[in-house]
Each structure stands twice: as C-alpha cells, then as structure tokens.
Write a protein that holds these residues in place. Structure first.
Motif, PDB file in Angstrom:
ATOM      1  N   GLY A 212       0.801  -1.225   0.000  1.00 37.13           N
ATOM      2  CA  GLY A 212       0.000   0.000   0.000  1.00 37.13           C
ATOM      3  C   GLY A 212       0.829   1.268   0.000  1.00 37.13           C
ATOM      4  O   GLY A 212       1.824   1.394  -0.728  1.00 37.13           O
ATOM      5  N   ILE A 213       0.429   2.221   0.827  1.00 37.03           N
ATOM      6  CA  ILE A 213       1.096   3.520   0.885  1.00 37.03           C
ATOM      7  C   ILE A 213       2.557   3.356   1.269  1.00 37.03           C
ATOM      8  O   ILE A 213       3.440   4.011   0.706  1.00 37.03           O
TER       9      ILE A 213
ATOM     10  N   SER B 289      -0.415   7.420  -4.707  1.00 35.11           N
ATOM     11  CA  SER B 289       0.483   8.463  -5.213  1.00 35.11           C
ATOM     12  C   SER B 289       0.141   9.835  -4.644  1.00 35.11           C
ATOM     13  O   SER B 289       1.025  10.691  -4.490  1.00 35.11           O
ATOM     14  N   ASP B 290      -1.141  10.072  -4.310  1.00 31.46           N
ATOM     15  CA  ASP B 290      -1.532  11.348  -3.707  1.00 31.46           C
ATOM     16  C   ASP B 290      -0.842  11.536  -2.358  1.00 31.46           C
ATOM     17  O   ASP B 290      -0.397  12.637  -2.017  1.00 31.46           O
TER      18      ASP B 290
ATOM     19  N   VAL C 279       3.801  13.664   1.064  1.00 32.55           N
ATOM     20  CA  VAL C 279       4.954  13.429   1.945  1.00 32.55           C
ATOM     21  C   VAL C 279       6.222  13.997   1.333  1.00 32.55           C
ATOM     22  O   VAL C 279       7.030  14.644   2.017  1.00 32.55           O
ATOM     23  N   LEU C 280       6.403  13.786   0.043  1.00 28.26           N
ATOM     24  CA  LEU C 280       7.606  14.294  -0.610  1.00 28.26           C
ATOM     25  C   LEU C 280       7.588  15.819  -0.723  1.00 28.26           C
ATOM     26  O   LEU C 280       8.647  16.455  -0.697  1.00 28.26           O
ATOM     27  N   TYR C 281       6.400  16.413  -0.832  1.00 30.56           N
ATOM     28  CA  TYR C 281       6.321  17.869  -0.758  1.00 30.56           C
ATOM     29  C   TYR C 281       6.843  18.344   0.603  1.00 30.56           C
ATOM     30  O   TYR C 281       7.680  19.256   0.681  1.00 30.56           O
ATOM     31  N   LEU C 282       6.346  17.740   1.673  1.00 32.36           N
ATOM     32  CA  LEU C 282       6.797  18.134   3.007  1.00 32.36           C
ATOM     33  C   LEU C 282       8.292  17.898   3.175  1.00 32.36           C
ATOM     34  O   LEU C 282       8.969  18.642   3.886  1.00 32.36           O
TER      35      LEU C 282
ATOM     36  N   VAL D 291       8.388   3.917  -0.009  1.00 29.27           N
ATOM     37  CA  VAL D 291       9.745   3.398  -0.186  1.00 29.27           C
ATOM     38  C   VAL D 291      10.237   3.681  -1.602  1.00 29.27           C
ATOM     39  O   VAL D 291      11.349   4.183  -1.807  1.00 29.27           O
ATOM     40  N   LYS D 292       9.402   3.393  -2.601  1.00 28.96           N
ATOM     41  CA  LYS D 292       9.776   3.663  -3.994  1.00 28.96           C
ATOM     42  C   LYS D 292      10.031   5.150  -4.211  1.00 28.96           C
ATOM     43  O   LYS D 292      10.996   5.546  -4.869  1.00 28.96           O
TER      44      LYS D 292
END
Length: 236
Positions: A16-17, A206-207, A212-215, A22-23
């Motif tokens: 899942g998320i 992906s949302d 998370v990657l924005y933060l 991880v990817k």
C-alpha cells in the motif's frame, strides 16, 4: 561507505502507501530502511528491511539502529504503519483497543523517540506521520472512534513535537488522508467510498506519496497537518 546520502525510515513498508513511499524515497536518491511484520528481504543495497511489529519497542530500536549502523544517519522518519478498525463504538473489543493503541500510538512513540534522538544529535531531520481526516471530519457512514482517539493524538503530538524540536533543526509534520485506494478496500466498495469525498473519487497512494515528498522539500513548514482528503475536511 559515504554517509552523505540521506536516509529515510518508513514503517508499514511492505504494501500500500508504505511500499509506494519506499519507492518514492528511493527515486529521490534516499537510502531507505523499511519495516513491517511481513516485509521481505531486499536485494537493493540501499534498501534495508527489518521484519517486526512496530508496536514492540525492540523493533523500533532495531530499525533506527540499522539505519545508523548501515548508513550512518537518519534524516526522515515516516510513521506510516497504522491499524484502522471501523465499528460502532459499543462493538469494539478489548483486543481491538489494544491492537490500535499498540500500532498507532506505541509504534509511533518508540520509533519516533529513537529517531528524534538521532536527528537532534546530527542537528537536522524530519518526522512525518500518516493520520486520518476522520479526526477532523467524522462521518456517520464510517464509525471510527478508535481511529479518532489514536490518530487525533498523533495530530496533537505532531504540533507539540514541532515546537519542541524546531530549535534542534528537526521538522515534524503529518499527512491526513481521506480514503485511499489500497488492498484494505475491496473493489466492490470503491464506488460508495468515492462518493464520501467532495471530489467524487478515492485517493490514490500516489496522492499521499506526493504530499509526503512535498513536506520533505518544504524546509519552512513544520507543525503542519496536511489534509489530502478530496475536500472532506472542508465540508460537504
């Protein structure tokens, strides 16, 4: 081995998320330590997996120790592991209560404490916790008192830790999802679940990864509860 490359720890990383996180971190060039009860060994030298129950303090200690021993640092912790049991309040059992407290709160506490200590020593770091928008926007269609009890506490802890650790170079944030399309939800329920969001669809993994990657890159953001919920928290 050079320890200049950043390192992320992801809990609940086997599916899942968590698996998508991880990817996402590997694609950004991070080394990653992933953990879950069912996670499989990794053939990627920059991905270490630790099998274990995050509610167990020894698992949390092993995860942070592996990051430090293998890669020499801890830059990010994503508290993704979580349990969601939707039941009418009076139908929850003592076992349900213990399970949700164990994963959602004990797991957060033990691994975050170990990671925060390492981050404070190096003078930088980022802790992100996945909570739920049901904390702010309860719905009669999804009875979820124990989710609100545990994840609501994590939202409050996020703000408190952000203030406590701001002067130490450590940011602390949370992502508060709506209902995300994962194996947790059977395909026949997707249409109904989509209708619970003002935008008319369920969220994709992906949302959450994007949030998370924005933060991760938002150096001036700390103490934020970022709602990624298709408008649920805004109202209906």
């Amino acid at each position: 081995m050079s320890n200049d490359q950043k390192v992320a720890i992801v809990t609940g990383a086997s599916q899942g998320i968590g698996a998508e996180l991880v990817k996402g971190y590997r694609e950004k060039g991070f080394r990653v330590v992933g953990t879950s009860r069912s996670i499989k060994p990794s053939e990627d030298p920059d991905l270490v997996t630790v099998a274990g129950d995050i509610a167990d303090p020894t698992t949390a200690a092993r995860v942070v120790a592996e990051a430090l021993e293998r890669f020499g640092r801890v830059d990010t912790l994503v508290n993704n592991a979580g349990v969601f049991i939707a039941k009418p309040f009076t139908e929850y059992t003592a076992e349900d209560f213990a399970t949700m407290l164990g994963v959602n709160l004990h797991g957060f506490f033990h691994v975050s404490q170990a990671a925060a200590e390492a981050m404070a020593k190096q003078g930088s770091g980022h802790i992100v916790t996945i909570t739920t928008t049901l904390v702010d926007h309860p719905m009669a269609e999804v009875p979820s008192v124990l989710a609100s009890l545990t994840k609501g506490g994590l939202n409050a802890a996020t703000r408190s830790l952000a203030i406590e650790y701001a002067s130490k170079g450590v940011r602390v944030n949370a992502v508060s999802p709506g209902i995300i399309k994962t194996p947790l939800h059977p395909a026949e329920a997707h249409e109904t679940l989509a209708g619970l969001h003002p935008v008319g669809r369920m969220g994709e993994t992906s949302d959450i990864v994007d949030a998370v990657l924005y933060l991760e890159s938002a150096g001036f953001v700390t103490g934020e509860i970022l709602h990624v919920d298709g408008g649920q928290s805004a109202g209906r």
